[in-house]
Design a protein around this motif. Sequence first.
Motif, PDB file in Angstrom:
ATOM      1  N   ALA A  10     -16.176   5.205   0.538  1.00 51.16           N
ATOM      2  CA  ALA A  10     -15.899   4.487   1.623  1.00 51.16           C
ATOM      3  C   ALA A  10     -15.355   2.883   1.350  1.00 51.16           C
ATOM      4  N   THR A  11     -15.394   2.633   0.016  1.00 47.60           N
ATOM      5  CA  THR A  11     -15.073   1.088  -0.264  1.00 47.60           C
ATOM      6  C   THR A  11     -13.390   1.051  -0.669  1.00 47.60           C
ATOM      7  N   GLY A  12     -12.793   2.291  -0.628  1.00 49.90           N
ATOM      8  CA  GLY A  12     -11.533   2.548  -0.832  1.00 49.90           C
ATOM      9  C   GLY A  12     -10.566   2.311   0.276  1.00 49.90           C
ATOM     10  N   THR A  33     -21.794   4.850  -2.382  1.00 50.44           N
ATOM     11  CA  THR A  33     -20.882   4.009  -3.444  1.00 50.44           C
ATOM     12  C   THR A  33     -21.587   4.040  -4.823  1.00 50.44           C
ATOM     13  N   THR A  34     -20.854   3.692  -5.711  1.00 48.22           N
ATOM     14  CA  THR A  34     -21.331   3.892  -7.132  1.00 48.22           C
ATOM     15  C   THR A  34     -21.406   2.448  -7.695  1.00 48.22           C
ATOM     16  N   SER A  35     -21.278   1.609  -6.729  1.00 50.37           N
ATOM     17  CA  SER A  35     -21.444   0.230  -7.198  1.00 50.37           C
ATOM     18  C   SER A  35     -22.074  -0.660  -6.312  1.00 50.37           C
ATOM     19  N   SER A  37     -22.101  -3.719  -6.232  1.00 50.76           N
ATOM     20  CA  SER A  37     -21.280  -4.967  -5.767  1.00 50.76           C
ATOM     21  C   SER A  37     -20.342  -4.863  -4.521  1.00 50.76           C
ATOM     22  N   LYS A  38     -20.245  -3.517  -4.324  1.00 52.05           N
ATOM     23  CA  LYS A  38     -19.170  -3.189  -3.239  1.00 52.05           C
ATOM     24  C   LYS A  38     -20.004  -2.554  -1.902  1.00 52.05           C
ATOM     25  N   PHE A  39     -21.265  -3.160  -1.800  1.00 46.88           N
ATOM     26  CA  PHE A  39     -21.948  -2.631  -0.238  1.00 46.88           C
ATOM     27  C   PHE A  39     -21.121  -3.191   0.588  1.00 46.88           C
ATOM     28  N   HIS A  70     -16.093  13.224   2.604  1.00 52.43           N
ATOM     29  CA  HIS A  70     -15.784  13.099   1.025  1.00 52.43           C
ATOM     30  C   HIS A  70     -14.611  12.563   0.661  1.00 52.43           C
ATOM     31  N   LEU A  71     -14.452  11.050   0.492  1.00 51.24           N
ATOM     32  CA  LEU A  71     -13.419  10.416   0.200  1.00 51.24           C
ATOM     33  C   LEU A  71     -13.304  10.029  -1.440  1.00 51.24           C
ATOM     34  N   ALA A  72     -14.168  10.148  -2.144  1.00 53.40           N
ATOM     35  CA  ALA A  72     -14.503   9.689  -3.470  1.00 53.40           C
ATOM     36  C   ALA A  72     -13.529  10.392  -4.315  1.00 53.40           C
ATOM     37  N   GLY A  73     -12.899   9.698  -5.230  1.00 55.09           N
ATOM     38  CA  GLY A  73     -12.083  10.244  -6.007  1.00 55.09           C
ATOM     39  C   GLY A  73     -11.518   9.008  -7.058  1.00 55.09           C
ATOM     40  N   ALA A  74     -11.669   9.125  -8.377  1.00 59.17           N
ATOM     41  CA  ALA A  74     -11.009   8.368  -9.367  1.00 59.17           C
ATOM     42  C   ALA A  74      -9.338   8.244  -9.082  1.00 59.17           C
ATOM     43  N   GLN A  86     -10.368  14.434 -16.910  1.00 59.63           N
ATOM     44  CA  GLN A  86     -11.769  14.866 -16.632  1.00 59.63           C
ATOM     45  C   GLN A  86     -12.500  14.123 -15.427  1.00 59.63           C
ATOM     46  N   GLU A  87     -12.089  12.877 -15.542  1.00 59.88           N
ATOM     47  CA  GLU A  87     -12.811  11.918 -14.533  1.00 59.88           C
ATOM     48  C   GLU A  87     -12.198  12.137 -13.278  1.00 59.88           C
ATOM     49  N   ILE A  88     -10.901  12.245 -13.104  1.00 56.45           N
ATOM     50  CA  ILE A  88      -9.957  12.719 -11.924  1.00 56.45           C
ATOM     51  C   ILE A  88     -10.644  14.009 -11.316  1.00 56.45           C
ATOM     52  N   ASP A  90     -13.836  15.135 -12.270  1.00 61.00           N
ATOM     53  CA  ASP A  90     -15.461  15.027 -11.729  1.00 61.00           C
ATOM     54  C   ASP A  90     -15.866  14.257 -10.734  1.00 61.00           C
ATOM     55  N   SER A  91     -14.842  13.225 -10.511  1.00 59.45           N
ATOM     56  CA  SER A  91     -15.299  12.367  -9.262  1.00 59.45           C
ATOM     57  C   SER A  91     -14.887  12.848  -8.202  1.00 59.45           C
ATOM     58  N   ARG A  92     -14.302  14.086  -7.981  1.00 66.83           N
ATOM     59  CA  ARG A  92     -14.073  14.713  -6.611  1.00 66.83           C
ATOM     60  C   ARG A  92     -15.027  16.081  -6.587  1.00 66.83           C
ATOM     61  N   SER A 115     -13.443  16.865   4.054  1.00 67.72           N
ATOM     62  CA  SER A 115     -12.849  16.413   2.384  1.00 67.72           C
ATOM     63  C   SER A 115     -11.541  16.016   2.320  1.00 67.72           C
ATOM     64  N   ALA A 116     -11.380  15.029   1.795  1.00 67.15           N
ATOM     65  CA  ALA A 116      -9.869  14.472   1.240  1.00 67.15           C
ATOM     66  C   ALA A 116      -9.446  15.549   0.535  1.00 67.15           C
ATOM     67  N   SER A 117      -8.277  15.963   0.647  1.00 71.27           N
ATOM     68  CA  SER A 117      -7.579  16.974  -0.222  1.00 71.27           C
ATOM     69  C   SER A 117      -6.078  16.175  -0.512  1.00 71.27           C
ATOM     70  N   ALA A 118      -5.164  16.979  -1.104  1.00 64.61           N
ATOM     71  CA  ALA A 118      -4.034  16.315  -1.474  1.00 64.61           C
ATOM     72  C   ALA A 118      -2.518  17.518  -1.247  1.00 64.61           C
ATOM     73  N   ILE A 119      -1.538  16.972  -1.003  1.00 65.17           N
ATOM     74  CA  ILE A 119      -0.305  17.857  -0.928  1.00 65.17           C
ATOM     75  C   ILE A 119       0.289  18.209  -2.286  1.00 65.17           C
ATOM     76  N   GLY A 169      -0.691  13.267   2.269  1.00 63.71           N
ATOM     77  CA  GLY A 169       0.526  12.689   1.832  1.00 63.71           C
ATOM     78  C   GLY A 169       0.507  11.328   1.159  1.00 63.71           C
ATOM     79  N   LEU A 170       1.528  10.869   0.931  1.00 59.53           N
ATOM     80  CA  LEU A 170       1.430   9.433   0.458  1.00 59.53           C
ATOM     81  C   LEU A 170       1.043   8.424   1.592  1.00 59.53           C
ATOM     82  N   VAL A 171      -0.091   7.992   1.391  1.00 59.76           N
ATOM     83  CA  VAL A 171      -0.632   6.976   2.505  1.00 59.76           C
ATOM     84  C   VAL A 171       0.077   5.399   2.383  1.00 59.76           C
TER      85      VAL A 171
HETATM   86  N1  LIG Z   1      -4.195   7.089  -0.700  1.00 56.31           N
HETATM   87  C1  LIG Z   1      -3.330   8.139  -0.848  1.00 56.31           C
HETATM   88  O1  LIG Z   1      -1.961   8.001  -0.961  1.00 56.31           O
HETATM   89  C2  LIG Z   1      -3.835   9.450  -1.043  1.00 56.31           C
HETATM   90  C3  LIG Z   1      -3.171  10.741  -0.906  1.00 56.31           C
HETATM   91  C4  LIG Z   1      -3.590  12.104  -1.431  1.00 56.31           C
HETATM   92  C5  LIG Z   1      -4.956  11.932  -1.294  1.00 56.31           C
HETATM   93  N2  LIG Z   1      -5.888  10.912  -1.372  1.00 56.31           N
HETATM   94  C6  LIG Z   1      -7.248  11.166  -1.461  1.00 56.31           C
HETATM   95  O2  LIG Z   1      -7.967  10.438  -0.536  1.00 56.31           O
HETATM   96  C7  LIG Z   1      -9.384   9.918  -0.871  1.00 56.31           C
HETATM   97  C8  LIG Z   1      -9.260   8.379  -0.700  1.00 56.31           C
HETATM   98  O3  LIG Z   1      -8.190   7.757  -0.900  1.00 56.31           O
HETATM   99  P1  LIG Z   1      -7.873   6.249  -1.133  1.00 56.31           P
HETATM  100  O4  LIG Z   1      -6.653   5.748  -1.187  1.00 56.31           O
HETATM  101  O5  LIG Z   1      -8.738   5.454  -0.103  1.00 56.31           O
HETATM  102  O6  LIG Z   1      -8.463   6.308  -2.341  1.00 56.31           O
HETATM  103  P2  LIG Z   1      -9.190   4.711  -3.299  1.00 56.31           P
HETATM  104  O7  LIG Z   1      -8.594   3.594  -2.705  1.00 56.31           O
HETATM  105  O8  LIG Z   1      -8.902   5.033  -4.662  1.00 56.31           O
HETATM  106  O9  LIG Z   1     -10.716   4.950  -3.160  1.00 56.31           O
HETATM  107  C9  LIG Z   1     -11.578   5.988  -3.686  1.00 56.31           C
HETATM  108  C10 LIG Z   1     -13.038   5.587  -3.790  1.00 56.31           C
HETATM  109  O10 LIG Z   1     -13.418   6.637  -4.696  1.00 56.31           O
HETATM  110  C11 LIG Z   1     -14.636   6.061  -5.442  1.00 56.31           C
HETATM  111  N3  LIG Z   1     -14.525   6.331  -6.795  1.00 56.31           N
HETATM  112  C12 LIG Z   1     -13.520   5.992  -7.805  1.00 56.31           C
HETATM  113  N4  LIG Z   1     -13.988   6.376  -8.973  1.00 56.31           N
HETATM  114  C13 LIG Z   1     -14.781   7.077  -8.967  1.00 56.31           C
HETATM  115  C14 LIG Z   1     -15.527   7.739  -9.729  1.00 56.31           C
HETATM  116  N5  LIG Z   1     -15.278   8.061 -11.034  1.00 56.31           N
HETATM  117  N6  LIG Z   1     -16.839   8.559  -9.113  1.00 56.31           N
HETATM  118  C15 LIG Z   1     -16.987   8.683  -8.036  1.00 56.31           C
HETATM  119  N7  LIG Z   1     -16.449   7.651  -7.128  1.00 56.31           N
HETATM  120  C16 LIG Z   1     -15.455   7.117  -7.419  1.00 56.31           C
HETATM  121  C17 LIG Z   1     -14.596   4.305  -5.338  1.00 56.31           C
HETATM  122  O11 LIG Z   1     -15.602   4.327  -4.293  1.00 56.31           O
HETATM  123  P3  LIG Z   1     -17.046   3.359  -5.046  1.00 56.31           P
HETATM  124  O12 LIG Z   1     -16.520   2.368  -6.067  1.00 56.31           O
HETATM  125  O13 LIG Z   1     -17.640   2.812  -3.865  1.00 56.31           O
HETATM  126  O14 LIG Z   1     -17.948   4.421  -5.525  1.00 56.31           O
HETATM  127  C18 LIG Z   1     -13.255   4.328  -4.428  1.00 56.31           C
HETATM  128  O15 LIG Z   1     -13.469   3.347  -3.401  1.00 56.31           O
HETATM  129  C19 LIG Z   1      -9.107  10.188  -2.400  1.00 56.31           C
HETATM  130  O16 LIG Z   1      -9.859  11.083  -2.840  1.00 56.31           O
HETATM  131  C20 LIG Z   1      -7.573  10.395  -2.851  1.00 56.31           C
HETATM  132  O17 LIG Z   1      -7.562  11.124  -4.070  1.00 56.31           O
HETATM  133  C21 LIG Z   1      -5.183   9.868  -0.980  1.00 56.31           C
END
Ligand SMILES: NC(=O)c1ccc[n+]([C@@H]2O[C@H](COP(=O)([O-])OP(=O)(O)OC[C@H]3O[C@@H](n4cnc5c(N)ncnc54)[C@H](OP(=O)(O)O)[C@@H]3O)[C@@H](O)[C@H]2O)c1
Length: 314
Positions: A10-12, A33-35, A37-39, A70-74, A86-88, A90-92, A115-119, A169-171
Amino acid sequence: MVTNVLVTGATGLIGRRLVNKLTAKGLIVHVLTTSKSKFIEQKNVVNFLWDPSTGYIDPNCITDVRSIIHLAGATIAKRWTKKYKQEIIDSRVKTANMLYDLVAASEHKPVHFISASAIGIYPSDKNRLYTEDFSERDGSFLSEVTVLWEAAADRFADFGMRVCKLRTGLVLATEGGVFPQIYNPIKKGFGTWFGDGSNWQSWIHIDDMVEIYEDAEATFLEGVFNAVAPSPTTNRILTEKIAHYADRVLWLPAVPRFVMELILGEMHTLLFDSQRVSPAKLMHKRFYFKYESLDEALKNLLQYKHPSRDIIKR
Ligand SMILES: NC(=O)c1ccc[n+]([C@@H]2O[C@H](COP(=O)([O-])OP(=O)(O)OC[C@H]3O[C@@H](n4cnc5c(N)ncnc54)[C@H](OP(=O)(O)O)[C@@H]3O)[C@@H](O)[C@H]2O)c1
């Protein structure tokens, strides 16, 4: 009436805007959130912590929740070392599984998992137009990640929950993501496209992306949907149009693929992959895009004022 929504990530970029939108509607948003400080300290938000590295999740985050988003993802915009790949994943995926275990252990079951997903799940191709039923995969890293990510989301159907996956797609947004990465070099006079620039880029304006999540949540939308605007563009046209609306000149030659491969390694595919994606399924669900055309989206992001209007003002 249950009005709580749990949002991970939610902090992304997307999450911050979505939290504002959901709370403005009067919903209570549980931010996971994982942090600390991001509350997010604002009305109608309750913050919770989780730590995917240890498997800790605050069990109260699910209390009276009707939907989990579910938007979380490294970020994928960081060098793809073996460890970081692996982090990419696991984080999803691991995080989705943590939510699954929490729902399994909880008496209260939410009704909806989005769930977020991707093209990037679609093979790179310059000729095809992808709809959601296209099932061929090319084994690229991003495609593999997305397959695992969607499979983790699908498991929530075990609880009778409605599952929705948004292949994004590309946001395009000013505050993060790909747009500032293209725009900033252009602003400084060093912008250009990559290769012959003919690869398709399926984009979506941040306002429409957030609206899709809000709509999906409100209607308990089920299934897989491409979340892209109806006018995909190419890397070269996107770059040229940003330069045009930013009133900048592109003078550098295009960057050849091998140069980017040397600099970025496997991750260079992000710049050269080609996916022309159709949002027809979403539009049949009566979703109306605010920004159907790239020109309108860029004018909004760059706060472009038409020269003739400036003349009239003067
Ligand atoms: N933006 C795009 O163009 C785009 C395109 C295709 C798909 N998506 C997908 O849509 C989702 C949201 O996109 P976004 O652009 O808003 O992403 P973002 O700005 O990168 O934010 C993703 C959030 O995921 C959390 N996160 C980061 N690393 C993590 C880890 N190792 N473990 C657990 N949580 C972690 C963080 O939240 P905390 O720090 O608060 O935990 C972060 O705020 C993502 O899954 C992304 O892959 C985005």
